[in-house]
Design a protein around this motif. Structure first.
Motif, PDB file in Angstrom:
ATOM      1  N   ASP A   1       0.870  -1.167   0.000  1.00 40.47           N
ATOM      2  CA  ASP A   1       0.000   0.000   0.000  1.00 40.47           C
ATOM      3  C   ASP A   1       0.911   1.221   0.000  1.00 40.47           C
ATOM      4  O   ASP A   1       1.417   1.625   1.051  1.00 40.47           O
ATOM      5  CB  ASP A   1      -0.914  -0.008   1.221  1.00 40.47           C
ATOM      6  CG  ASP A   1      -1.910   1.134   1.237  1.00 40.47           C
ATOM      7  OD1 ASP A   1      -1.818   2.032   0.361  1.00 40.47           O
ATOM      8  OD2 ASP A   1      -2.784   1.151   2.121  1.00 40.47           O
ATOM      9  N   LEU A   2       1.123   1.787  -1.166  1.00 37.99           N
ATOM     10  CA  LEU A   2       2.079   2.873  -1.315  1.00 37.99           C
ATOM     11  C   LEU A   2       1.637   4.145  -0.596  1.00 37.99           C
ATOM     12  O   LEU A   2       2.484   4.943  -0.179  1.00 37.99           O
ATOM     13  CB  LEU A   2       2.339   3.155  -2.791  1.00 37.99           C
ATOM     14  CG  LEU A   2       2.942   1.986  -3.574  1.00 37.99           C
ATOM     15  CD1 LEU A   2       3.065   2.344  -5.045  1.00 37.99           C
ATOM     16  CD2 LEU A   2       4.289   1.586  -3.005  1.00 37.99           C
ATOM     17  N   ALA A   3       0.322   4.317  -0.411  1.00 38.10           N
ATOM     18  CA  ALA A   3      -0.163   5.507   0.284  1.00 38.10           C
ATOM     19  C   ALA A   3       0.346   5.567   1.724  1.00 38.10           C
ATOM     20  O   ALA A   3       0.498   6.650   2.284  1.00 38.10           O
ATOM     21  CB  ALA A   3      -1.690   5.546   0.255  1.00 38.10           C
ATOM     22  N   THR A   4       0.630   4.417   2.317  1.00 38.78           N
ATOM     23  CA  THR A   4       1.091   4.410   3.707  1.00 38.78           C
ATOM     24  C   THR A   4       2.578   4.753   3.844  1.00 38.78           C
ATOM     25  O   THR A   4       3.076   4.840   4.975  1.00 38.78           O
ATOM     26  CB  THR A   4       0.844   3.025   4.373  1.00 38.78           C
ATOM     27  OG1 THR A   4       1.649   2.050   3.709  1.00 38.78           O
ATOM     28  CG2 THR A   4      -0.627   2.660   4.319  1.00 38.78           C
ATOM     29  N   LEU A   5       3.259   4.957   2.734  1.00 36.43           N
ATOM     30  CA  LEU A   5       4.667   5.316   2.811  1.00 36.43           C
ATOM     31  C   LEU A   5       4.870   6.776   3.216  1.00 36.43           C
ATOM     32  O   LEU A   5       5.964   7.176   3.595  1.00 36.43           O
ATOM     33  CB  LEU A   5       5.379   5.057   1.475  1.00 36.43           C
ATOM     34  CG  LEU A   5       5.376   3.610   0.978  1.00 36.43           C
ATOM     35  CD1 LEU A   5       6.168   3.499  -0.310  1.00 36.43           C
ATOM     36  CD2 LEU A   5       5.895   2.654   2.029  1.00 36.43           C
ATOM     37  N   THR A   6       3.810   7.566   3.118  1.00 35.93           N
ATOM     38  CA  THR A   6       3.857   8.963   3.567  1.00 35.93           C
ATOM     39  C   THR A   6       2.674   9.201   4.486  1.00 35.93           C
ATOM     40  O   THR A   6       1.731   8.416   4.545  1.00 35.93           O
ATOM     41  CB  THR A   6       3.783   9.956   2.389  1.00 35.93           C
ATOM     42  OG1 THR A   6       2.519   9.810   1.743  1.00 35.93           O
ATOM     43  CG2 THR A   6       4.912   9.720   1.389  1.00 35.93           C
ATOM     44  N   ARG A   7       2.696  10.300   5.188  1.00 36.92           N
ATOM     45  CA  ARG A   7       1.599  10.628   6.115  1.00 36.92           C
ATOM     46  C   ARG A   7       0.622  11.616   5.482  1.00 36.92           C
ATOM     47  O   ARG A   7      -0.222  12.164   6.173  1.00 36.92           O
ATOM     48  CB  ARG A   7       2.170  11.186   7.411  1.00 36.92           C
ATOM     49  CG  ARG A   7       3.083  10.155   8.039  1.00 36.92           C
ATOM     50  CD  ARG A   7       3.210  10.181   9.514  1.00 36.92           C
ATOM     51  NE  ARG A   7       2.161  10.708  10.293  1.00 36.92           N
ATOM     52  CZ  ARG A   7       1.335   9.965  11.030  1.00 36.92           C
ATOM     53  NH1 ARG A   7       1.432   8.665  11.045  1.00 36.92           N
ATOM     54  NH2 ARG A   7       0.427  10.546  11.781  1.00 36.92           N
ATOM     55  N   ASN A   8       0.748  11.859   4.168  1.00 33.94           N
ATOM     56  CA  ASN A   8      -0.140  12.828   3.498  1.00 33.94           C
ATOM     57  C   ASN A   8      -1.477  12.222   3.240  1.00 33.94           C
ATOM     58  O   ASN A   8      -1.650  11.157   2.823  1.00 33.94           O
ATOM     59  CB  ASN A   8       0.488  13.283   2.177  1.00 33.94           C
ATOM     60  CG  ASN A   8       1.815  13.959   2.392  1.00 33.94           C
ATOM     61  OD1 ASN A   8       2.262  14.110   3.525  1.00 33.94           O
ATOM     62  ND2 ASN A   8       2.453  14.359   1.329  1.00 33.94           N
TER      63      ASN A   8
END
Length: 188
Positions: A181-188
């Motif tokens: 889940d690439l979205a979880t690699l940042t906090r944005n």
């Protein structure tokens, strides 16, 4: 108090590299005997590395393990080259042997998270170097919104793009399906 630094005045060998003092205040790589010094990754970059490793590790078979910011010897001959990918999937045997750095044959996957100061190196130089030493998989992660991953697989000695996606993705890694889940690699 002023501390006098003595920088190498010659191309370094692997023995010279090994003799350098440990210093975690900066990032170091050795490229054809030249010591490259760069700032430590910013917090966002470090967070992404941690999150990626945490997603990868539980999905790997027992013979594979995840390490972050570990060294891999690209060329031990003089002048030597030692790279430090952000994340690597290595053979657990190398981890169990507690080697100071990985050999290319122990590395299944190298991952670089793109940074403003390393994009060209990651996309061009490391791309070629990792392929030349036979690292089977190479992933480039761009943290700009939305975070995305370009996945390459070594086929006939050259990397071929096998996936370029953002969001939730499934990738083949040596016959095993890896879900990220690439979205979880940042906090944005």
């Amino acid at each position: 108090m002023t501390v006098e630094m003595h920088w190498p005045d010659h191309l370094l060998t692997l023995a010279d590299w090994n003799a350098l003092p440990e210093d975690n205040s900066r990032s170091y790589e050795l490229v054809e005997g030249v010591l490259l010094v760069s700032p430590r990754p910013v917090l966002r970059h470090q967070y992404a590395i941690l999150q990626l490793g945490a997603q990868l590790e539980p999905q790997l078979i027992d013979s594979l393990s995840v390490v972050t910011e570990a060294e891999v010897v690209i060329d031990p001959a003089t002048p030597s080259t030692v790279r430090v990918p952000d994340v690597m999937v290595i053979r657990t045997k190398a981890l169990d042997e507690n080697l100071p750095r990985a050999n290319p044959e122990d590395v299944l996957l190298a991952v670089e998270v793109l940074s403003p100061g390393s994009k060209r190196t990651d996309r061009v130089t490391k791309f070629v170097e990792y392929a030349e030493v036979g690292i089977q998989y190479y992933w480039l992660i761009d943290l700009d919104a939305p975070p995305s991953l370009s996945a390459y697989h070594l086929i006939n000695g050259e990397y071929e793009l096998v996936s370029e996606r953002s969001g939730q993705i499934t990738l083949d890694l040596a016959g095993d399906q890896i879900h990220l889940d690439l979205a979880t690699l940042t906090r944005n």
